[in-house]
Design an enzyme around this catalytic site. Structure first.
Site, PDB file in Angstrom:
ATOM      1  N   ASN A 172      -4.399 -68.872  83.334  1.00 22.21           N
ATOM      2  CA  ASN A 172      -3.458 -69.116  82.238  1.00 22.21           C
ATOM      3  C   ASN A 172      -2.107 -68.582  82.703  1.00 22.21           C
ATOM      4  O   ASN A 172      -1.900 -67.369  82.750  1.00 22.21           O
ATOM      5  CB  ASN A 172      -3.945 -68.386  80.976  1.00 22.21           C
ATOM      6  CG  ASN A 172      -2.935 -68.436  79.854  1.00 22.21           C
ATOM      7  OD1 ASN A 172      -1.936 -69.169  79.923  1.00 22.21           O
ATOM      8  ND2 ASN A 172      -3.178 -67.665  78.802  1.00 22.21           N
ATOM      9  N   LYS A 231       0.679 -68.799  81.256  1.00 20.81           N
ATOM     10  CA  LYS A 231       1.571 -68.393  80.149  1.00 20.81           C
ATOM     11  C   LYS A 231       2.967 -68.976  80.392  1.00 20.81           C
ATOM     12  O   LYS A 231       3.080 -70.082  80.917  1.00 20.81           O
ATOM     13  CB  LYS A 231       1.574 -66.864  80.007  1.00 20.81           C
ATOM     14  CG  LYS A 231       0.134 -66.321  79.908  1.00 20.81           C
ATOM     15  CD  LYS A 231       0.046 -64.885  79.501  1.00 20.81           C
ATOM     16  CE  LYS A 231      -1.425 -64.478  79.427  1.00 20.81           C
ATOM     17  NZ  LYS A 231      -1.616 -63.122  78.960  1.00 20.81           N
ATOM     18  N   HIS A 239      -5.240 -68.236  71.498  1.00 21.61           N
ATOM     19  CA  HIS A 239      -4.922 -67.084  72.355  1.00 21.61           C
ATOM     20  C   HIS A 239      -4.293 -65.983  71.498  1.00 21.61           C
ATOM     21  O   HIS A 239      -3.526 -66.278  70.580  1.00 21.61           O
ATOM     22  CB  HIS A 239      -3.977 -67.502  73.483  1.00 21.61           C
ATOM     23  CG  HIS A 239      -3.856 -66.448  74.546  1.00 21.61           C
ATOM     24  ND1 HIS A 239      -3.053 -65.346  74.386  1.00 21.61           N
ATOM     25  CD2 HIS A 239      -4.474 -66.315  75.737  1.00 21.61           C
ATOM     26  CE1 HIS A 239      -3.173 -64.579  75.462  1.00 21.61           C
ATOM     27  NE2 HIS A 239      -4.028 -65.142  76.296  1.00 21.61           N
ATOM     28  N   GLU A 283      -1.882 -64.109  71.983  1.00 23.31           N
ATOM     29  CA  GLU A 283      -0.413 -64.148  71.921  1.00 23.31           C
ATOM     30  C   GLU A 283       0.044 -65.167  70.881  1.00 23.31           C
ATOM     31  O   GLU A 283       1.051 -64.965  70.196  1.00 23.31           O
ATOM     32  CB  GLU A 283       0.150 -64.457  73.322  1.00 23.31           C
ATOM     33  CG  GLU A 283       0.015 -63.232  74.220  1.00 23.31           C
ATOM     34  CD  GLU A 283      -0.181 -63.534  75.690  1.00 23.31           C
ATOM     35  OE1 GLU A 283       0.119 -64.657  76.142  1.00 23.31           O
ATOM     36  OE2 GLU A 283      -0.660 -62.624  76.403  1.00 23.31           O
ATOM     37  N   GLU A 339     -11.278 -62.088  74.944  1.00 23.50           N
ATOM     38  CA  GLU A 339     -10.121 -61.394  75.513  1.00 23.50           C
ATOM     39  C   GLU A 339      -9.729 -60.220  74.611  1.00 23.50           C
ATOM     40  O   GLU A 339      -8.960 -60.398  73.650  1.00 23.50           O
ATOM     41  CB  GLU A 339      -8.933 -62.358  75.629  1.00 23.50           C
ATOM     42  CG  GLU A 339      -9.180 -63.530  76.556  1.00 23.50           C
ATOM     43  CD  GLU A 339      -7.886 -64.036  77.178  1.00 23.50           C
ATOM     44  OE1 GLU A 339      -7.869 -64.191  78.397  1.00 23.50           O
ATOM     45  OE2 GLU A 339      -6.890 -64.248  76.452  1.00 23.50           O
ATOM     46  N   GLY A 394      -2.887 -57.931  80.135  1.00 20.52           N
ATOM     47  CA  GLY A 394      -1.631 -57.560  80.778  1.00 20.52           C
ATOM     48  C   GLY A 394      -1.409 -56.057  80.874  1.00 20.52           C
ATOM     49  O   GLY A 394      -0.298 -55.600  81.124  1.00 20.52           O
ATOM     50  N   SER A 396      -6.894 -58.495  82.285  1.00 25.96           N
ATOM     51  CA  SER A 396      -6.730 -57.728  83.532  1.00 25.96           C
ATOM     52  C   SER A 396      -7.821 -58.023  84.566  1.00 25.96           C
ATOM     53  O   SER A 396      -8.284 -57.118  85.261  1.00 25.96           O
ATOM     54  CB  SER A 396      -6.629 -56.231  83.240  1.00 25.96           C
ATOM     55  OG  SER A 396      -5.475 -55.976  82.427  1.00 25.96           O
TER      56      SER A 396
END
Ligand code: 13P
Length: 259
Positions: free
Chosen positions: A13, A15, A103, A105, A175, A181, A221
């Site tokens: 991904n 992003k 997701h 985010e 996730e 991240g 990660s």
């Protein structure tokens, strides 16, 4: 429980990284590093930004690179006055195979709800693409012991009204938000146990046989140094990789991890 019947899926991904010109270079380097055998044992997916989808599609097709194309988002309506949005038929026309939905985010920054994720899942399947349904708990939820309830709620919300045969085609990505991240991945044991819990929710909804067919990835990660340990867990069928997928050397190492 065994994952032998489920084909591993490792997806990158990207992003909001890379222009289409940068994206071509990364895909070419990645395809140079991967061998036929790598694609034979794993589904390899790349989810670039929208502006790179067409470019990457033509690169993959022209050079017969067996990486599958994925999108990072979709809108549930097929067309209309929805400025800035992109529909499932538009993505399907670009030979997009996978669409990431829900997701964290998108949930946290753009306010996506379980209901929206459910509408997106239906739109993606209507156009014969495969949703990668993301679920995950925050650090606060984890510390409050609410992980299982949170994940069960997200799974039930995303799959509302979806029949068993359609559910079996989906990919779920676990996730944990605190691992995205941050360089702090869930341990393989923790991720495996939690993914086992997600599969138990799917079994409650659809029965054991269907739940055993659904592939569940871990994301957060993932790096060349922790992929083997994660993939050794029978519950974990693959990875959804953010940062490390931007570097073709690292992403290739993740795809061809030491089995
Ligand atoms: P990182 O691999 O950068 O932690 O991102 C994970 C992720 O959000 C993939 O969708």
């Amino acid at each position: 429980m065994t994952s032998t019947a489920r084909r591993p899926i490792i997806a990158g991904n990207w992003k909001m990284h890379y222009t289409h010109l940068e994206a071509i270079q990364v895909v070419q380097k990645l395809s140079y590093l991967l061998r036929k055998d790598d694609y034979e044992v794993t589904d390899v997916v790349l989810c670039p930004s929208l502006t790179s989808l067409r470019t990457i599609q033509t690169t993959l097709e022209a050079d017969k690179i067996p990486i599958e194309l994925g999108a990072q988002n979709v809108f549930w309506e097929e067309s209309g006055a929805f400025t800035g949005e992109v529909s499932a038929p538009m993505l399907a026309k670009l030979n997009v195979h996978y669409v990431i939905i829900g997701h964290s985010e998108r949930r946290q920054i753009f306010g996506e709800t379980d209901e929206m994720v459910n509408k997106k899942l239906k739109a993606v399947q209507k156009f014969l693409m495969t949703p990668i349904v993301c679920v995950g708990e925050t650090l606060e939820e984890r510390e409050a012991g609410e992980t299982a309830a949170r994940l069960s709620g997200q799974v039930r919300g995303a799959f509302a009204g979806i029949k068993a045969d359609a559910a079996a085609e989906c990919v779920v990505a676990y996730e944990p938000i605190w691992a995205i991240g941050t360089g702090r991945n869930a341990t393989a044991e923790d991720a495996g146990t939690t993914i086992g819990g997600i599969r138990a929710t799917l079994a409650e909804l659809y029965g054991e046989t269907t739940a055993e067919q659904i592939r569940i990835q871990y994301g957060g990660s993932v790096k060349p140094g922790n992929i083997a340990e994660l993939m050794a867990r029978p519950e974990i069928d693959g990875a959804l990789v953010g940062g490390a997928s931007l570097d073709p050397d690292d992403f290739a190492k993740i795809i061809c991890f030491e089995r």
